[in-house]
Design a protein around this motif. Structure first.
Motif, PDB file in Angstrom:
ATOM      1  N   THR A  54       0.889  -1.171   0.000  1.00  0.00           N
ATOM      2  CA  THR A  54       0.000   0.000   0.000  1.00  0.00           C
ATOM      3  C   THR A  54       0.925   1.218   0.000  1.00  0.00           C
ATOM      4  O   THR A  54       2.144   1.063  -0.006  1.00  0.00           O
TER       5      THR A  54
ATOM      6  N   LEU B 166      -4.070  -6.231   5.874  1.00  0.00           N
ATOM      7  CA  LEU B 166      -5.060  -5.877   4.848  1.00  0.00           C
ATOM      8  C   LEU B 166      -6.452  -6.354   5.232  1.00  0.00           C
ATOM      9  O   LEU B 166      -7.445  -5.664   4.987  1.00  0.00           O
TER      10      LEU B 166
ATOM     11  N   HIS C  89      -8.060  -2.903   5.909  1.00  0.00           N
ATOM     12  CA  HIS C  89      -8.614  -2.592   4.595  1.00  0.00           C
ATOM     13  C   HIS C  89      -9.858  -3.425   4.333  1.00  0.00           C
ATOM     14  O   HIS C  89     -10.428  -3.363   3.239  1.00  0.00           O
TER      15      HIS C  89
ATOM     16  N   ASN D 108      -0.954   0.288  11.132  1.00  0.00           N
ATOM     17  CA  ASN D 108      -2.018   1.280  11.021  1.00  0.00           C
ATOM     18  C   ASN D 108      -1.654   2.574  11.758  1.00  0.00           C
ATOM     19  O   ASN D 108      -1.903   3.670  11.246  1.00  0.00           O
TER      20      ASN D 108
END
Length: 181
Positions: free
Chosen positions: A13, A107, A111, A79
């Protein structure tokens, strides 16, 4: 297979990167803008740079190893770093199993990706990943805990138990068990 891929730092990312230990070099870390490193090896010491915060997760790359106890801790750290504008690099020795599993767990948690989607996302960015069967079982349990359902299941194959996302690449493989005298 392109062996150079093992020495690359893959962008998962905008704030998460994945590599092997061989790619963790001060000049490359600075170029990418890494601010935090998660080292998930037993044998490789942390890179000691004053501007980089490093943590080490001591876990074997073995199916019996309990990597799952680090899923939340590492995902939360990644995070937090992202929210502060930093970038995290996760690495193990080869950047194939332990570190890839931690990136997949992140993720899923932050996410909200299904396990199958998170795996394919990471695989697209670092094609050499291949978490071991034990880590897959732990990721499957983690997905169940997060979402109450599973997108990957373990299946029997000619090379033993594998996640169903490995089915196509494993169809022509045969597992040979060694004989002990």
């Amino acid at each position: 297979m392109n062996l150079e891929m093992f020495n690359q730092i893959a962008s998962i990312t905008d704030s998460l990167y994945l590599s092997s230990a061989a790619a963790v070099k001060p000049d490359r870390i600075r170029t990418v803008g890494i601010t935090h490193i998660i080292n998930c090896t037993l044998e490789i010491p942390n890179l000691n740079l004053p501007t980089i915060e490093s943590i080490q997760i001591h876990v074997e790359d073995a199916p019996h190893a309990r990597l799952c106890v680090y899923f939340d801790r590492c995902a939360d750290k990644i995070n937090q770093v992202r929210h502060r504008g930093g970038r995290t690099l996760v690495h193990c020795v080869a950047g194939v199993s332990r570190s890839a599993s931690l990136c997949i767990a992140y993720l899923m948690k932050y996410h909200r990706m299904k396990l199958s989607d998170a795996y394919h996302h990471v695989k697209k960015r670092r094609p050499v990943i291949r978490p071991n069967a034990g880590f897959w079982r732990q990721l499957i349990d983690y997905e169940q805990r997060l979402f109450g359902r599973n997108s990957v299941r373990m299946i029997q194959s000619g090379i033993g138990w594998i996640p169903d996302v490995y089915k196509d690449e494993a169809k022509n493989m045969v597992w040979f068990q060694s004989r002990r005298s």
